[in-house]
Design a protein around this motif. Structure first.
Motif, mmCIF file in Angstrom:
data_model
loop_
_atom_site.group_PDB
_atom_site.id
_atom_site.type_symbol
_atom_site.label_atom_id
_atom_site.label_comp_id
_atom_site.label_asym_id
_atom_site.label_seq_id
_atom_site.Cartn_x
_atom_site.Cartn_y
_atom_site.Cartn_z
ATOM 1 N N ASP A 1 0.969 -1.132 0.632
ATOM 2 C CA ASP A 1 -0.305 -0.084 0.285
ATOM 3 C C ASP A 1 0.843 0.866 -0.138
ATOM 4 N N GLY A 2 0.345 2.618 0.029
ATOM 5 C CA GLY A 2 1.059 3.660 -0.316
ATOM 6 C C GLY A 2 2.144 3.844 1.436
ATOM 7 N N SER A 3 2.373 3.019 2.058
ATOM 8 C CA SER A 3 2.774 3.309 3.406
ATOM 9 C C SER A 3 4.114 2.904 3.355
ATOM 10 N N VAL A 4 4.468 2.353 2.043
ATOM 11 C CA VAL A 4 6.009 1.514 0.922
ATOM 12 C C VAL A 4 6.584 3.143 0.819
ATOM 13 N N LEU A 5 5.580 3.860 0.116
ATOM 14 C CA LEU A 5 6.265 5.387 0.239
ATOM 15 C C LEU A 5 7.655 5.834 0.185
ATOM 16 N N PRO A 6 9.155 6.390 0.567
ATOM 17 C CA PRO A 6 9.653 7.317 0.948
ATOM 18 C C PRO A 6 9.768 7.929 0.779
ATOM 19 N N THR A 7 9.416 8.642 -0.486
ATOM 20 C CA THR A 7 9.115 10.384 -0.778
ATOM 21 C C THR A 7 7.910 10.302 -1.050
ATOM 22 N N GLN A 8 7.262 11.259 -1.437
ATOM 23 C CA GLN A 8 5.741 11.608 -2.544
ATOM 24 C C GLN A 8 5.660 12.423 -3.352
ATOM 25 N N GLY A 9 6.550 13.056 -3.484
ATOM 26 C CA GLY A 9 6.733 13.713 -4.797
ATOM 27 C C GLY A 9 5.315 14.978 -4.406
ATOM 28 N N SER A 10 5.068 15.390 -5.284
ATOM 29 C CA SER A 10 3.674 16.484 -5.587
ATOM 30 C C SER A 10 2.206 16.106 -6.627
ATOM 31 N N ALA A 11 2.752 15.058 -6.274
ATOM 32 C CA ALA A 11 1.578 14.266 -7.279
ATOM 33 C C ALA A 11 0.758 12.946 -6.741
ATOM 34 N N ASN A 12 -0.420 13.270 -6.892
ATOM 35 C CA ASN A 12 -1.125 11.982 -6.611
ATOM 36 C C ASN A 12 -0.903 10.654 -6.049
ATOM 37 N N PRO A 13 -1.105 10.169 -5.314
ATOM 38 C CA PRO A 13 -0.523 8.534 -4.791
ATOM 39 C C PRO A 13 -0.923 7.397 -5.680
ATOM 40 N N ALA A 14 -2.714 7.155 -6.477
ATOM 41 C CA ALA A 14 -3.374 6.310 -6.309
ATOM 42 C C ALA A 14 -2.209 5.856 -7.720
ATOM 43 N N LEU A 15 -1.720 6.337 -8.716
ATOM 44 C CA LEU A 15 -0.728 5.550 -9.674
ATOM 45 C C LEU A 15 -0.096 5.055 -9.333
ATOM 46 N N THR A 16 0.862 5.332 -8.666
ATOM 47 C CA THR A 16 2.165 5.516 -7.705
ATOM 48 C C THR A 16 1.727 3.875 -7.112
ATOM 49 N N ILE A 17 1.088 3.835 -6.245
ATOM 50 C CA ILE A 17 0.485 2.588 -5.094
ATOM 51 C C ILE A 17 0.587 1.665 -6.482
ATOM 52 N N MET A 18 -0.611 1.481 -7.034
ATOM 53 C CA MET A 18 -1.169 0.423 -7.842
ATOM 54 C C MET A 18 0.266 -0.105 -9.040
ATOM 55 N N SER A 19 0.789 0.691 -9.168
ATOM 56 C CA SER A 19 1.976 0.475 -10.011
ATOM 57 C C SER A 19 3.090 -0.470 -9.065
ATOM 58 N N LEU A 20 3.049 0.268 -7.997
ATOM 59 C CA LEU A 20 4.295 -0.563 -7.232
ATOM 60 C C LEU A 20 3.874 -1.584 -6.480
ATOM 61 N N VAL A 21 2.704 -2.379 -6.454
ATOM 62 C CA VAL A 21 2.012 -3.469 -6.284
ATOM 63 C C VAL A 21 2.213 -4.244 -7.535
ATOM 64 N N GLU A 22 1.725 -3.389 -8.266
ATOM 65 C CA GLU A 22 1.808 -4.655 -9.930
ATOM 66 C C GLU A 22 3.031 -5.072 -10.546
ATOM 67 N N ARG A 23 3.853 -4.304 -10.283
ATOM 68 C CA ARG A 23 5.537 -4.452 -10.479
ATOM 69 C C ARG A 23 6.226 -6.149 -9.381
#
Length: 570
Positions: free
Chosen positions: A527-549
């Motif tokens: 889930d989103g708790s694994v992100l080391p930094t957050q950028g200035s972008a909404n996180p949903a796409l990155t969370i889904m993509s990290l898990v897809e990988r």
């Protein structure tokens, strides 16, 4: 030729056949074509496991991360059970086009907030039920920039990720096509096109584009997880404006309709109204063996060969901290006192401007136009990193809260409410930095299950405050340039991430680059708790993509999974 690239790449994506999407995720084609929003027969026919069955994978939480993992692993033939604390939503009966009637979409269980700048919880940053907080997110789905993955090296702040943008790019592309995402060609970060062309722009978007153009600021329509046209059996957007109340149209993407249908037909069980209370391990604490949960007033233990926690940035650390044992007296996977630390929110001030002409911002999806022109570190500024700016279109109750926050009450408040259709609102996402003291710990208070609740302590640093001030000034400039005659701003936060950060080693993070915990190798955090930094972008796409990988790499191992970490790591 370079000037033709945006048009060429956009045409290539929008004209691509959808067969490849259906081969890996058929959810959009499994939805009903009769005007209802979810095929209830999928739930009635859902495979059901016994607690005593040792399933290949039990997932805690059915939001952005948990749903993708369940769908991908079910596709690979794994037996999967998802434990979701909230209900299995039926969009036809559970969602309403009403702000006050939509509070049941939020996670409102007790929590404690503390610190120098406490973060309110329970609405825009918390979700419950199948689909998680993506049920009520706005729909903006930008990618992170390549620079987000090495801010410590490049800017001297934040942390470096154990992966690069290029590692994640193929997953970004796959998830964008499955949601799908629509928008203009994106010139920032890694420039790229989107699978669907941009949505038509409403009044609020027109104001943003006009003001940005007057100042020479580049802005774009999108990117949003709302198909511009039909996608499978999902209809196009009808511009009803209730994206944050659950999309009854099925035009806006959420895991409930983008990944859960396909997971169900491939044998996954979504066990709703099941509150996870503890992760069990073997006597040595080497391997996770299952998850305890409460359902209908009774305690259960679902046995599993592998466990994934996807409860998001408050509940995931809380579950780990509550899962103590002789091997982990301070909480599961907490050997280095990192569980719950480095939790982040984005600074999200919103600035509204009044216009003589009617704007009627509600007559469109809230996510319309955005700019990332201020996303990267500007060496001429006194702060590091940056911010993005997006349209937001508060509905009347939220608008009343904005106005009341300025001290307007009584007749003055009623005057502003009557003037609602003349206001345009922009919102910023500021990259507030990870700090070890911003964390989730266990409070003295207990919930209805007798478990200590989360205490989220948060304090801004000087860099954070400077960023939010700069973002407010830019939004004010854009609205004035568009013709605003009066301005008002409220300070707020958005998007929780961090708390179980990924890192290259156990001294600096809770999980590795494949989202496996360093301490218990058959336990993942997805889930989103694994992100080391957050950028200035909404996180949903990155969370889904990290898990897809991570799912692809897990599937490349063996069905015995992370019980055999040397096999899974190959």
């Amino acid at each position: 030729m370079a000037s033709l690239r945006p048009a060429r790449d956009t045409l290539r994506l929008t004209a691509r056949p959808q067969r490849a999407i259906r081969r890996r995720n058929e959810s959009a084609w499994l939805l009903p074509g009769d005007g209802t929003r979810f095929d209830q027969q999928l739930i009635r026919d859902m495979r059901r496991y016994e607690d005593t069955d040792e399933v290949d994978l039990v997932v805690v939480g059915c939001g952005a991360g948990g749903s993708v993992l369940a769908q991908r692993m079910a596709r690979h033939g794994w037996s999967v059970v998802v434990l979701e604390a909230g209900p299995f939503w039926n969009p036809d009966t559970d969602w309403v086009s009403d702000e006050a009637g939509s509070h049941h979409l939020y996670w409102t269980e007790p929590r404690v907030v503390s610190g120098g700048d406490p973060v309110p919880l329970g609405s825009n940053n918390s979700g419950r039920g199948v689909g998680g907080s993506m049920v009520h997110y706005a729909g903006f789905t930008p990618r992170f920039h390549p620079s987000d993955f090495h801010t410590a090296t490049e800017d001297g702040v934040g942390a470096d990720w154990p992966i690069t943008y290029q590692d994640l790019k193929p997953s970004y592309e796959r998830i964008e096509s499955e949601l799908p995402v629509s928008g203009q060609y994106w010139p920032w970060g890694d420039p790229h096109a989107y699978p669907y062309p941009p949505q038509p722009v409403g009044g609020n978007g027109e104001v943003f584009l006009r003001g940005a153009a007057a100042l020479g600021i580049e802005a774009r329509v999108g990117p949003v997880a709302i198909a511009n046209g039909r996608f499978g059996n999902r209809p196009h957007c009808v511009y009803r404006g209730f994206c944050l109340q659950g999309c009854k149209v099925n035009a806006k993407a959420s895991p409930l309709i983008t990944h859960i249908p396909d997971a169900l037909v491939h044998g996954a069980e979504i066990r709703a109204e099941a509150m996870a209370t503890r992760i069990e391990t073997d006597p040595q604490g080497r391997l996770a063996t299952g998850v305890r949960y409460m359902r209908a007033g009774s305690e259960h233990l679902q046995r599993a060969r592998n466990v994934a926690v996807a409860g998001y940035s408050i509940e995931t650390p809380r579950l780990l901290l509550n899962s103590t044992s002789p091997r982990f007296p301070q909480g599961l996977c907490n050997d280095h006192d990192l569980v719950g630390r480095y939790l982040m929110v984005q600074g999200a001030p919103q600035t509204a401007g009044r216009f003589t002409q009617e704007v009627r911002a509600y007559k469109a999806p809230p996510p319309e136009v955005s700019t990332e022109a201020f996303y990267e570190t500007d060496p001429t500024k006194p702060y590091k990193r940056g911010y993005s700016i997006q349209t937001v279109s508060p509905l009347p109750i939220t608008w009343a809260e904005h106005v009341a926050a300025q001290g307007h009450w009584g007749a003055d408040l009623r005057r502003y409410m009557a003037d609602y259709i003349h206001w345009s609102t922009l919102g910023a996402l500021c990259e507030l930095l990870p700090q070890p003291g911003n964390r989730v710990a266990l409070a003295q208070e207990h919930d209805r299950y007798g478990l200590p609740v989360a205490d989220f302590s948060y304090t801004q640093c000087d860099n954070d405050r400077q960023l939010m001030k700069a973002a407010q000034a830019t939004m004010e400039d854009i609205l004035r340039a568009a013709g605003a005659t009066e301005l008002m701003t409220i300070d707020r936060y958005a998007h929780l991430v961090g708390g179980c950060r990924m890192a290259a080693d156990a001294d600096h993070g809770v999980v590795d680059s494949d989202l496996r915990s360093f301490a218990v190798r058959n336990l993942l955090v997805t889930d989103g708790s694994v992100l080391p930094t957050q950028g200035s972008a909404n996180p949903a796409l990155t969370i889904m993509s990290l898990v897809e990988r991570a799912a692809a790499r897990l599937a490349a191992g063996s069905r015995s999974g992370l019980h055999a970490p040397e096999a899974a790591a190959r």
